[in-house]
Write an enzyme that holds these catalytic residues in place. Structure first.
Site, PDB file in Angstrom:
ATOM      1  N   ARG A  55       0.814  -1.210   0.000  1.00 30.15           N
ATOM      2  CA  ARG A  55       0.000   0.000   0.000  1.00 30.15           C
ATOM      3  C   ARG A  55       0.848   1.261   0.000  1.00 30.15           C
ATOM      4  NH1 ARG A  55      -2.952   1.992  -2.638  1.00 30.15           N
ATOM      5  NH2 ARG A  55      -4.006  -0.023  -2.643  1.00 30.15           N
ATOM      6  N   LYS A  91       2.210  24.943  -2.324  1.00 33.63           N
ATOM      7  CA  LYS A  91       0.943  24.319  -1.907  1.00 33.63           C
ATOM      8  C   LYS A  91       1.056  22.803  -2.061  1.00 33.63           C
ATOM      9  CE  LYS A  91      -1.699  28.439  -3.119  1.00 33.63           C
ATOM     10  NZ  LYS A  91      -2.718  29.047  -3.998  1.00 33.63           N
ATOM     11  N   LYS A 118       4.958  39.022  -0.589  1.00 31.73           N
ATOM     12  CA  LYS A 118       3.533  38.860  -0.862  1.00 31.73           C
ATOM     13  C   LYS A 118       2.716  39.939  -0.164  1.00 31.73           C
ATOM     14  CE  LYS A 118       1.906  34.752  -1.441  1.00 31.73           C
ATOM     15  NZ  LYS A 118       1.892  34.325  -2.850  1.00 31.73           N
ATOM     16  N   GLU A 154       4.780  40.374  -5.314  1.00 32.93           N
ATOM     17  CA  GLU A 154       3.409  40.211  -5.796  1.00 32.93           C
ATOM     18  C   GLU A 154       2.736  41.570  -5.935  1.00 32.93           C
ATOM     19  OE1 GLU A 154       0.659  37.090  -3.946  1.00 32.93           O
ATOM     20  OE2 GLU A 154      -0.077  38.949  -3.050  1.00 32.93           O
ATOM     21  N   ASP A 203      -0.979  38.992  -9.453  1.00 28.01           N
ATOM     22  CA  ASP A 203      -1.873  38.220  -8.602  1.00 28.01           C
ATOM     23  C   ASP A 203      -3.327  38.297  -9.064  1.00 28.01           C
ATOM     24  OD1 ASP A 203      -2.737  36.720  -6.342  1.00 28.01           O
ATOM     25  OD2 ASP A 203      -3.262  38.582  -5.324  1.00 28.01           O
TER      26      ASP A 203
END
Length: 284
Positions: free
Chosen positions: A103, A138, A170, A199, A220
């Site tokens: 698995r 992410k 950011k 950004e 963005d």
């Protein structure tokens, strides 16, 4: 494939999580010294990714079981397009050992091949356009090294790996610093890194970034027409990265705006695992 300590730690944690003190079903039903021959089979068209991690996993598992390695014969290599029904690899060794690792090995291949397959689909959408598809941070906690490897296997490029290896200013940084220009200038004055990315959400901030000599500007969540205008404003003075809301349906339109990079979070946060199974073919 160069493995780092983090990957080995993740694989060891997977063993503890899934196997623990042992596979009690196999302990009841399978003879301790039984050897088998098995095959890993893909059940849908895909781009293969993850075999080096699977081989490393079985090597670590052998130490865990104080057993000899499973012999793995690879019929395909990472990056190959595999048609449904094809045998990816053959495995020979102790049955209890192989069943215990089944698995985890399949989870690795299914997850990473899913990412590589989705990445390849994005690459095909932008064929002929000089733009790079980038991943993001992410990723699944602990699996970033593997998942970013899968993006590269599918033909994409890696953005920064983590917070420590590149400056990316950011919106929250800008809020604290006061403005785009102030943030970029402060980062430039630190003289720690050569390239600064920032950004921006509108044309005014884009002009600030350019005037502060940012190296890369992330646009963005801009729409297509806004990105086209941003490219005209930049006029090659700064590299542009499109970010936010990019999908297979619109990525070509985004690429045609003239941006240099397109970052796509869904490569890692939303890729569907492909269907792969392991079948025991023969008892030896």
């Amino acid at each position: 494939m160069i493995f780092n300590q983090l990957v080995d730690e993740v694989l060891n944690l997977a063993i503890i999580e899934d196997i623990g003190t042992g596979d009690i079903t196999s302990q009841i039903l399978v003879s301790e010294n039984l050897n088998v021959h098995a095959e890993i089979i893909c059940k849908e068209d895909m781009i293969l990714a993850g075999m080096p991690f699977v081989k490393r996993f079985f090597s670590i598992l052998a130490d865990y079981f104080s057993s000899s390695d499973i012999y793995i014969e690879e019929h395909c290599k990472d990056g190959d397009f595999i048609e449904k029904g094809k045998v990816v690899a053959s495995l020979t060794g102790n049955a209890m050992f192989l069943l215990a690792g089944e698995r985890i090995a399949l989870n690795i291949l299914q997850r990473l091949s899913g990412i590589a397959t989705l990445t390849k689909q994005f690459i095909e959408k932008i064929e002929g356009i000089p733009v790079k598809i980038l991943d993001t941070r992410k990723t699944t906690p602990g699996l970033r090294f593997m998942e970013k490897y899968a993006v590269k296997t599918g033909g994409g490029y890696n953005h920064r790996f983590a917070l420590y290896d590149a400056i990316l200013i950011k919106d929250n940084h800008i809020k604290i610093a006061g403005s785009v220009k102030e943030s970029v200038l402060k980062a430039k004055n630190s003289a720690v890194y050569q390239k600064i990315e920032v950004e921006v959400k509108n044309f005014e901030e884009l002009e600030e970034a350019i005037s502060a000599n940012a190296d890369i500007v992330m646009l963005d969540n801009m729409d297509i027409e806004s990105m086209k205008k941003a490219v005209r404003i930049a006029k090659g003075r700064v590299l542009l990265e499109a970010s936010g809301g990019v999908s297979l349906e619109n990525v070509r339109d985004v690429a045609l705006t003239g941006v240099d990079f397109i970052s796509v979070g869904c490569l890692t946060h939303s890729a569907k695992a492909v269907d792969i199974s392991m079948k025991i073919r023969k008892v030896i």
